[in-house]
Enzyme design. Structure first.
Site, PDB file in Angstrom:
ATOM      1  N   CYS A 146      -1.160   5.581   7.108  1.00 40.93           N
ATOM      2  CA  CYS A 146      -2.497   5.094   7.443  1.00 40.93           C
ATOM      3  C   CYS A 146      -2.473   4.261   8.730  1.00 40.93           C
ATOM      4  CB  CYS A 146      -3.023   4.250   6.275  1.00 40.93           C
ATOM      5  SG  CYS A 146      -4.653   3.559   6.564  1.00 40.93           S
ATOM      6  N   CYS A 167       0.833  -1.197   0.000  1.00 38.86           N
ATOM      7  CA  CYS A 167       0.000   0.000   0.000  1.00 38.86           C
ATOM      8  C   CYS A 167       0.871   1.252   0.000  1.00 38.86           C
ATOM      9  CB  CYS A 167      -0.890  -0.010   1.237  1.00 38.86           C
ATOM     10  SG  CYS A 167      -1.877   1.471   1.375  1.00 38.86           S
ATOM     11  N   CYS A 224      -7.603   0.585  -1.154  1.00 36.35           N
ATOM     12  CA  CYS A 224      -7.258  -0.194   0.029  1.00 36.35           C
ATOM     13  C   CYS A 224      -7.409  -1.662  -0.336  1.00 36.35           C
ATOM     14  CB  CYS A 224      -8.164   0.166   1.201  1.00 36.35           C
ATOM     15  SG  CYS A 224      -7.801  -0.850   2.631  1.00 36.35           S
ATOM     16  N   CYS A 245      -9.173 -12.473  21.650  1.00 37.10           N
ATOM     17  CA  CYS A 245      -8.573 -11.514  20.717  1.00 37.10           C
ATOM     18  C   CYS A 245      -7.445 -10.753  21.400  1.00 37.10           C
ATOM     19  CB  CYS A 245      -9.636 -10.540  20.198  1.00 37.10           C
ATOM     20  SG  CYS A 245     -10.446  -9.613  21.505  1.00 37.10           S
ATOM     21  N   CYS A 269      -3.237  -0.706   8.718  1.00 35.15           N
ATOM     22  CA  CYS A 269      -2.347  -1.875   8.799  1.00 35.15           C
ATOM     23  C   CYS A 269      -1.075  -1.511   9.556  1.00 35.15           C
ATOM     24  CB  CYS A 269      -1.951  -2.341   7.402  1.00 35.15           C
ATOM     25  SG  CYS A 269      -3.325  -2.941   6.421  1.00 35.15           S
ATOM     26  N   ASP A 326     -15.903 -16.035  24.673  1.00 35.56           N
ATOM     27  CA  ASP A 326     -15.289 -15.213  23.615  1.00 35.56           C
ATOM     28  C   ASP A 326     -15.353 -13.752  24.051  1.00 35.56           C
ATOM     29  OD1 ASP A 326     -14.350 -14.101  21.269  1.00 35.56           O
ATOM     30  OD2 ASP A 326     -16.071 -14.652  20.041  1.00 35.56           O
ATOM     31  N   GLN A 370     -18.747 -10.556  12.382  1.00 32.13           N
ATOM     32  CA  GLN A 370     -17.294 -10.713  12.223  1.00 32.13           C
ATOM     33  C   GLN A 370     -16.857 -10.158  10.872  1.00 32.13           C
ATOM     34  OE1 GLN A 370     -14.922 -11.975  14.207  1.00 32.13           O
ATOM     35  NE2 GLN A 370     -16.012 -13.034  15.839  1.00 32.13           N
ATOM     36  N   GLU A 426     -25.052 -12.520  26.595  1.00 35.28           N
ATOM     37  CA  GLU A 426     -24.437 -11.341  25.967  1.00 35.28           C
ATOM     38  C   GLU A 426     -25.017 -10.094  26.633  1.00 35.28           C
ATOM     39  OE1 GLU A 426     -22.317 -10.231  23.357  1.00 35.28           O
ATOM     40  OE2 GLU A 426     -23.166  -8.267  23.860  1.00 35.28           O
ATOM     41  N   TYR A 445     -20.520 -14.345  26.122  1.00 30.45           N
ATOM     42  CA  TYR A 445     -20.127 -13.224  25.261  1.00 30.45           C
ATOM     43  C   TYR A 445     -20.505 -13.596  23.829  1.00 30.45           C
ATOM     44  CZ  TYR A 445     -17.048 -12.740  29.332  1.00 30.45           C
ATOM     45  OH  TYR A 445     -16.535 -12.677  30.600  1.00 30.45           O
TER      46      TYR A 445
HETATM   47  N1  SAH Z   1     -18.924 -14.502  20.139  1.00 28.90           N
HETATM   48  C1  SAH Z   1     -19.317 -13.407  19.302  1.00 28.90           C
HETATM   49  C2  SAH Z   1     -18.928 -12.014  19.806  1.00 28.90           C
HETATM   50  C3  SAH Z   1     -17.635 -11.853  20.525  1.00 28.90           C
HETATM   51  S1  SAH Z   1     -17.187 -10.169  20.825  1.00 28.90           S
HETATM   52  C4  SAH Z   1     -18.845 -13.634  17.887  1.00 28.90           C
HETATM   53  O1  SAH Z   1     -18.008 -14.486  17.620  1.00 28.90           O
HETATM   54  O2  SAH Z   1     -19.306 -12.956  16.990  1.00 28.90           O
HETATM   55  C5  SAH Z   1     -17.421 -10.028  22.564  1.00 28.90           C
HETATM   56  C6  SAH Z   1     -18.844  -9.771  22.969  1.00 28.90           C
HETATM   57  O3  SAH Z   1     -18.899  -9.715  24.392  1.00 28.90           O
HETATM   58  C7  SAH Z   1     -19.444  -8.472  22.485  1.00 28.90           C
HETATM   59  O4  SAH Z   1     -20.627  -8.763  21.782  1.00 28.90           O
HETATM   60  C8  SAH Z   1     -19.738  -7.679  23.775  1.00 28.90           C
HETATM   61  O5  SAH Z   1     -20.909  -6.912  23.689  1.00 28.90           O
HETATM   62  C9  SAH Z   1     -19.901  -8.782  24.783  1.00 28.90           C
HETATM   63  N2  SAH Z   1     -19.650  -8.466  26.202  1.00 28.90           N
HETATM   64  C10 SAH Z   1     -18.778  -7.571  26.715  1.00 28.90           C
HETATM   65  N3  SAH Z   1     -18.760  -7.652  28.052  1.00 28.90           N
HETATM   66  C11 SAH Z   1     -19.631  -8.626  28.425  1.00 28.90           C
HETATM   67  C12 SAH Z   1     -20.027  -9.197  29.673  1.00 28.90           C
HETATM   68  N4  SAH Z   1     -19.510  -8.767  30.826  1.00 28.90           N
HETATM   69  N5  SAH Z   1     -20.925 -10.207  29.661  1.00 28.90           N
HETATM   70  C13 SAH Z   1     -21.444 -10.659  28.493  1.00 28.90           C
HETATM   71  N6  SAH Z   1     -21.118 -10.145  27.287  1.00 28.90           N
HETATM   72  C14 SAH Z   1     -20.202  -9.148  27.233  1.00 28.90           C
END
Ligand code: SAH
Length: 460
Positions: free
Chosen positions: A85, A79, A166, A415, A88, A388, A290, A340, A319
């Site tokens: 930027c 790029c 991009c 992540c 990346c 997650d 995602q 969630e 989550y």
């Molecule tokens: N598993 C999903 C999203 C993961 S991102 C996927 O793969 O698409 C993490 C998520 O956790 C977000 O949606 C966020 O809103 C949620 N989150 C953040 N803090 C939280 C908590 N204390 N309890 C439950 N969910 C939560």
């Protein structure tokens, strides 16, 4: 890390340093007389000349002046605006070296923070073709010397870098940005100014369903009308008949949050559809989805494999966002409970389950660290738990409840390797062991590291 506090750098002096590591953001790290210095655009193994541009008590930031000894992993970024930027961070590194770096980051964190030495971290699963992989882009719109700029923010600033293609976006996103730019010019659309709060157009968002080819265009505006919007709709559809949705998103607040809550559909429908695996999803402007759909499937398949389900299990998906992992798990579990904190995401999750005719999944709104202890006290238990969490990781109250609940397996999707390592430390100290760790490259050319971990209960 203890720093020599006496170190004072000279502004004009050129310092030599060896680069020994990279941060999550892809910044190079090294030391000058024991003092930690961060520099953009360098790689481990390099010796560089730098000037110090900032110094705090605990670290300094350098600007690259010259590379004295380049790394064998260095390549020319594809790029032309890579240096400026903020998108990346590691385009100057071969793709293979990025995958190695991501694996090593996970390994080092688990060893150093997690205190787990003999951990198995597999090679990072990369993309066959690590370009044009994002299904969503949000371009800020600005004004520079009488010209409209639509592009990306410069690193750590709100200057907009415009003009180049991009290559991590699909072609449509790049082209749509050009169409909107020329429409704004012809129609005399006022561009929003962050400082004064005046002007109309703030951001342009484009989403594309990779499987369905459906496209959504969202113009975020500081108002609720866009003059000559019919012209824009016509121009967009002429070029891209696959556009299914054109939306004005109203955001009149003086804030860094991109999207407002109100959407006005000016063409087509309010959502587009796409698939992950065999599951169909409706994606509205505000829905979380995602951004790398190809690697998402790889990640979820791994999570499903690690969950080791036979069809009789109760599984928690904590989550859960819009319930994507929950739906994956539902194929092989008796019952899945998704939790969630964002109510809108849970509405989407319920809708998605319905859309796919799935009846063995329930969704609950709330913080995992509140909902799970409550359920456990009422006797609801899981055989397998998937988590997650966002970057900050899991709350210890949740982890301690899981420890009491004693599921057979915990699958941790992360992540952020450092909070992952912290949470693995807690779980390994309380009766679980790490079986395997699989990094998956969700964001090629950036420093982001995603991985999935299988933990199982140690049998006494
Ligand atoms: N598993 C999903 C999203 C993961 S991102 C996927 O793969 O698409 C993490 C998520 O956790 C977000 O949606 C966020 O809103 C949620 N989150 C953040 N803090 C939280 C908590 N204390 N309890 C439950 N969910 C939560």
């Amino acid at each position: 890390m203890k720093q020599p506090s006496h170190k004072i750098f000279l502004q004009k002096k050129i310092y030599k340093m060896d680069i020994t590591g990279l941060t999550h953001e892809g910044q190079g790290v090294g030391k000058i007389e024991g003092f930690v210095v961060f520099v953009d655009g360098v790689l481990p193994g390099e010796n560089v000349d730098i000037k110090i541009v900032k110094q705090t008590k605990s670290y300094a930031v350098g600007r690259l002046v010259n590379i004295n000894k380049p790394s064998e992993n260095r390549i020319k970024p594809f790029c032309p605006v890579f240096d400026k930027c903020g998108g990346c961070a590691v385009q100057h590194m071969t793709y293979q070296a990025q995958l190695d770096f991501k694996k090593d980051t996970v390994l080092q964190n688990i060893r150093r923070i997690g205190g787990i030495q003999d951990v198995v971290v597999n090679d990072t699963i990369g993309m066959e073709n690590p370009y044009k992989y994002r299904n969503k882009v949000q371009y800020p719109v600005g004004w520079d010397n009488g010209e409209i700029t639509i592009g990306f923010y410069e690193t750590r600033s709100h200057n907009i870098i415009d003009g180049s293609l991009c290559d991590i976006q699909p072609d449509e996103s790049n082209k749509i940005r050009d169409i909107v730019r020329s429409f704004c010019k012809d129609a005399g659309i006022a561009i929003y100014d962050e400082k004064t709060g005046k002007g109309l157009l703030r951001h342009v968002m484009v989403r594309k369903g990779f499987r369905t080819n459906e496209i959504m265009v969202v113009l975020v505006i500081n108002g609720d009308k866009l003059l000559k919007s019919d012209d824009l709709v016509k121009k967009l559809l002429e070029e891209f008949p696959d556009i299914k949705s054109i939306i004005l998103n109203v955001n009149t607040k003086n804030t860094n949050i991109i999207l407002g809550n109100k959407n006005i559909c000016i063409y087509g429908q309010m959502y587009i559809t796409d698939f992950i695996g065999s599951f169909k999803f409706e994606i509205s402007p505000l829905s979380f989805f995602q951004v790398n759909p190809i690697q998402t499937e790889v990640l979820y398949e791994k999570a499903l494999e690690y969950a080791g389900l036979s069809g009789n299990e109760t599984v928690f998906d904590l989550y859960c966002g819009i319930g994507t992992i929950s739906l994956y798990l539902s194929q092989r579990a008796k019952r899945v409970i998704g939790v969630e904190v964002v109510p809108d995401a849970i509405s989407d999750a319920r809708r998605n389950a319905e859309l796919n005719g799935i009846t063995n999944v329930e969704f609950l709104v709330g913080e995992a660290e509140k909902v799970i202890p409550d359920m456990y006290s009422q006797g609801v238990k899981a055989d397998v738990v998937v988590v997650d969490p966002p970057r900050k990781g899991c709350d210890e109250v949740l982890l301690s409840t899981l420890v009491e609940m004693q599921p057979q397996r915990i699958v941790y999707v992360s992540c952020n390797p450092s909070t992952l390592a912290r949470d693995l430390k807690y779980l390994t100290e309380h009766g679980f062991e790490v079986k395997e760790v699989q990094p998956v490259d969700m964001f090629p050319w950036t420093g982001h590291v995603e991985c999935v971990v299988l933990m199982s209960r140690v049998e006494k």
